[in-house]
Design a protein around this motif. Sequence first.
Motif, mmCIF file in Angstrom:
data_model
loop_
_atom_site.group_PDB
_atom_site.id
_atom_site.type_symbol
_atom_site.label_atom_id
_atom_site.label_comp_id
_atom_site.label_asym_id
_atom_site.label_seq_id
_atom_site.Cartn_x
_atom_site.Cartn_y
_atom_site.Cartn_z
ATOM 1 N N LEU A 24 -10.056 1.490 105.004
ATOM 2 C CA LEU A 24 -10.620 2.152 103.826
ATOM 3 C C LEU A 24 -9.526 2.779 102.980
ATOM 4 C CD1 LEU A 24 -12.936 3.272 102.100
ATOM 5 C CD2 LEU A 24 -13.103 5.191 103.735
ATOM 6 N N LEU A 25 -8.602 3.479 103.635
ATOM 7 C CA LEU A 25 -7.515 4.105 102.883
ATOM 8 C C LEU A 25 -6.678 3.042 102.177
ATOM 9 C CD1 LEU A 25 -5.864 6.588 102.091
ATOM 10 C CD2 LEU A 25 -4.561 6.298 104.211
ATOM 11 N N ASN A 26 -6.389 1.960 102.863
ATOM 12 C CA ASN A 26 -5.614 0.881 102.245
ATOM 13 C C ASN A 26 -6.320 0.356 100.997
ATOM 14 O OD1 ASN A 26 -3.301 -1.171 102.590
ATOM 15 N ND2 ASN A 26 -5.098 -2.483 102.411
ATOM 16 N N ASP A 27 -7.637 0.162 101.098
ATOM 17 C CA ASP A 27 -8.407 -0.347 99.966
ATOM 18 C C ASP A 27 -8.432 0.661 98.820
ATOM 19 O OD1 ASP A 27 -8.913 -2.575 101.510
ATOM 20 O OD2 ASP A 27 -10.956 -1.969 102.062
ATOM 21 N N PRO B 294 -2.039 2.212 93.335
ATOM 22 C CA PRO B 294 -1.220 1.088 93.825
ATOM 23 C C PRO B 294 0.266 1.409 93.916
ATOM 24 C CG PRO B 294 -1.935 0.723 91.551
ATOM 25 C CD PRO B 294 -2.696 1.925 92.053
ATOM 26 N N GLU B 295 0.704 2.481 93.253
ATOM 27 C CA GLU B 295 2.112 2.866 93.340
ATOM 28 C C GLU B 295 2.466 3.480 94.687
ATOM 29 O OE1 GLU B 295 0.520 3.235 89.187
ATOM 30 O OE2 GLU B 295 -0.012 4.117 91.124
ATOM 31 N N VAL B 296 1.469 3.906 95.439
ATOM 32 C CA VAL B 296 1.698 4.525 96.746
ATOM 33 C C VAL B 296 1.813 3.437 97.812
ATOM 34 C CG1 VAL B 296 0.736 6.031 98.537
ATOM 35 C CG2 VAL B 296 0.542 6.675 96.123
ATOM 36 N N THR B 297 2.874 3.471 98.579
ATOM 37 C CA THR B 297 3.083 2.489 99.643
ATOM 38 C C THR B 297 2.547 3.030 100.961
ATOM 39 O OG1 THR B 297 5.086 1.648 98.575
ATOM 40 C CG2 THR B 297 4.795 1.137 100.911
ATOM 41 N N TYR B 298 1.678 2.257 101.584
ATOM 42 C CA TYR B 298 1.082 2.643 102.868
ATOM 43 C C TYR B 298 1.201 1.466 103.824
ATOM 44 C CZ TYR B 298 -2.727 3.446 106.248
ATOM 45 O OH TYR B 298 -3.473 3.586 107.401
ATOM 46 N N THR C 154 -12.554 9.366 101.073
ATOM 47 C CA THR C 154 -12.707 8.843 99.711
ATOM 48 C C THR C 154 -12.528 9.948 98.682
ATOM 49 O OG1 THR C 154 -14.220 7.112 100.493
ATOM 50 C CG2 THR C 154 -14.277 7.646 98.135
ATOM 51 N N THR C 155 -13.133 11.103 98.928
ATOM 52 C CA THR C 155 -12.994 12.225 98.000
ATOM 53 C C THR C 155 -11.541 12.679 97.902
ATOM 54 O OG1 THR C 155 -15.253 12.967 98.496
ATOM 55 C CG2 THR C 155 -13.761 14.584 97.492
#
Length: 381
Positions: A296-299, A306-310, A370-371
């Motif tokens: 979920l976090l990845n999505d 999208p700038e955050v790399t996980y 999500t929040t």
Amino acid sequence: MENPLSALTLDQLRQRTSMKWRRYPADVLPLWVAEMDVHLAEPVSRALRDAIALGDTGYPAGTVYAEAVAAFADERWGWAVDIGRTAIVPDVMLGIVEVLKLVTGPGDAVVINSPVYTPFYQFVSHMDRRVVESPLTMEHRIDFDSLGEVFEQVTAGGGRAAYLLCSPHNPTGTVHTRDELTGVAGLAAQHRVRVVADEIHAPLVSREKTHVPYLSLNGSGDAFALLSASKGWNLAGLKAALAVAGSDASKDLGQLPEEVSHGPSHLGILAHSAALTAGGDWLDALLAGLDENRQLLNDLLSKHLPEVTYRQSAGTYFAWLDCRRLGLGNDPADVFLQRGRVALNSGPAFGTGGAGHVRLNLATSPDILTTAVERMVTSLS
């Protein structure tokens, strides 16, 4: 079994009085410190209720905790723990301190893989040892070229040194492979470095991966491991942990001061033992929920940030987020807190490699997760 991470509402969680829910004002959504948003597993609740009903709230005794750890380790990891080479300690971090006192002296080096759990720096420095970093690679793996060079440096001239191994790794969630840990054992033997493995997050490895206990490896005889049910079942307030010595370290463990065994909570030992022996189904449901939250976090990040790399990991319940492309400076957690009212752990506190990063606690409900991401997005506007 129901996902333990979906059982509690935000209103219920805000009634808690622990650090996670009291450090910040009520308008802040806390996804920082290592507490999970779950009910206790029923076997743990039952063990505590039974003990309180009996007034069984005295001092700990016996080997029930070691037996519980041994049974869990055998079932989950195929590792046979020798109960005769164990000792109860107040918690994992204090157990690490006591073990490091056995194998190092004032001024000796303790090697760590940064970025790493911040108390490693604090506790080691406070006991008058030197913290020496061997940073992880960009992929969050052990850098063996660096580790070998550091081991050679800290043992030059015959000095003593220890390697404080975080396995699984906090904050990255990296689950070290058998080959990697075998490589550690080889380097440690070559340079006469004593390994102390913090395996507090060992139960929190996705069932698709395998935690490899360091002491299960050939060549680990002079090492130590520290284990606990604290993280796996959310029992930080019920203090207890176990120190385990390798086959050649029994004499060292025998030098552990007797008063150290007075530190664990008797209720903690009862609760942890119940978790390890009867809390497996609950743990499996939790692990499934954590896998869902990782995806979920990845999505969410792919869609909204999208700038955050996980890099999705299989261990712990933390997500290590590289926020450098957001342009928020060395400490993006401060921006997310002040502008978005979401509390994450500050990356720089984890040492070299932490600047521009945050640690996010995934052990919450999908709705809260999500929040939190929505608030992170808001903080950028």
